[in-house]
Design an enzyme around this catalytic site. Sequence first.
Site, PDB file in Angstrom:
ATOM      1  N   GLY A   9      33.799  28.099  31.827  1.00 21.83           N
ATOM      2  CA  GLY A   9      33.767  28.521  33.213  1.00 21.83           C
ATOM      3  C   GLY A   9      33.220  29.925  33.280  1.00 21.83           C
ATOM      4  N   SER A  10      33.751  30.722  34.196  1.00 23.69           N
ATOM      5  CA  SER A  10      33.228  32.081  34.370  1.00 23.69           C
ATOM      6  C   SER A  10      33.441  32.936  33.125  1.00 23.69           C
ATOM      7  CB  SER A  10      33.882  32.741  35.583  1.00 23.69           C
ATOM      8  OG  SER A  10      33.609  32.023  36.762  1.00 23.69           O
ATOM      9  N   LYS A 177      49.993  42.125  30.625  1.00 25.92           N
ATOM     10  CA  LYS A 177      48.926  41.361  31.281  1.00 25.92           C
ATOM     11  C   LYS A 177      49.491  40.485  32.388  1.00 25.92           C
ATOM     12  CE  LYS A 177      47.448  37.519  29.485  1.00 25.92           C
ATOM     13  NZ  LYS A 177      46.789  36.463  28.668  1.00 25.92           N
ATOM     14  N   ASN A 181      48.507  40.539  36.269  1.00 28.97           N
ATOM     15  CA  ASN A 181      48.052  39.333  36.955  1.00 28.97           C
ATOM     16  C   ASN A 181      48.952  38.996  38.143  1.00 28.97           C
ATOM     17  OD1 ASN A 181      45.855  38.925  35.310  1.00 28.97           O
ATOM     18  ND2 ASN A 181      46.885  37.460  33.970  1.00 28.97           N
ATOM     19  N   ASN A 185      46.518  38.792  41.281  1.00 29.83           N
ATOM     20  CA  ASN A 185      45.919  37.494  41.585  1.00 29.83           C
ATOM     21  C   ASN A 185      46.420  36.877  42.885  1.00 29.83           C
ATOM     22  OD1 ASN A 185      44.043  36.115  39.360  1.00 29.83           O
ATOM     23  ND2 ASN A 185      45.416  37.557  38.356  1.00 29.83           N
TER      24      ASN A 185
END
Length: 298
Positions: A9-10, A177, A181, A185
């Site tokens: 993916g990205s 992390k 997130n 997010n």
Amino acid sequence: MDIVVFGAGSLGSLVGGLLARVHEVTLVGRDPHVSHVRETGLRVTGERTAHVHPDAVVDGGNLAADLAIVTVKSFDTFDAADTLASGSFEAVLSLQNGLTEELLTTRLDAPVLAGTATYGARLLEPGQVECTGVGRVVLGALDGGTSSHAERVGKAFRDADVETLVASDMPRRRWEKLAVNAGINAVTALARVDNGALADGDAADVGHAAARETARVARAEGVRLPNRVARDALDTVVEETAKNRSSMLQDVERDKRTEVDAISGVVVDKGDDHGIDVPTNRVLAGLLRAWESERGLR
């Protein structure tokens, strides 16, 4: 080094594309992206540029390499691990959101390394990925300490000019992390804003609250992560990635399932295990799950 990137993916395409400048890389992904890469190569644009020609396949079974990098969405981890188990690898590195490494260890014989990546990536079209921000890959042994596998992988990344740190304190870094997130997010996905909108104001307050709750749960899990450290880490990433659109925001914009279960959701679940109230993460998770349910994504 022979490298398989499972999840083109990205982020997987960006990391794979950068590594393919030096190493033998195989991308595992979906069509039409894979077909375009096979036919015309992979173009990396933006803050890092390259035009490389890695192998690209849609079936990741029965592969062999020195390293497998897992970059699939967290909810696809079990399927990815089962497929990778049919092959042979000297080491496996997760660059996923959430605490997915334990899932990989239950299905794979190879040592599983923990990792984080703050590079910004956006898949523009089949065969082309944009680097929207230069960050850093941090990797190391899942349980902390030194690892010869981690040192070798770190060198391979640095040889490809990927900013990389091999760390001996990955248990803390994984939770840091997760705190970042949790603070970025869901907030950006619900507010439909770039990361930089969390630098101050109401959105920043919500992000800080989610990060602090995550730090409290981390300490209950035996990982020393002070609230201040989690907050400062969030602020640093917001500043460094101000123009980025979070992966969860990109998912919402494309009407795709998000990784809320592995981010805000796991903070709620582990908080419940320890009797810790995490109201901000609970609200964020509930709203995104409702959005997914309304669209039949769950």
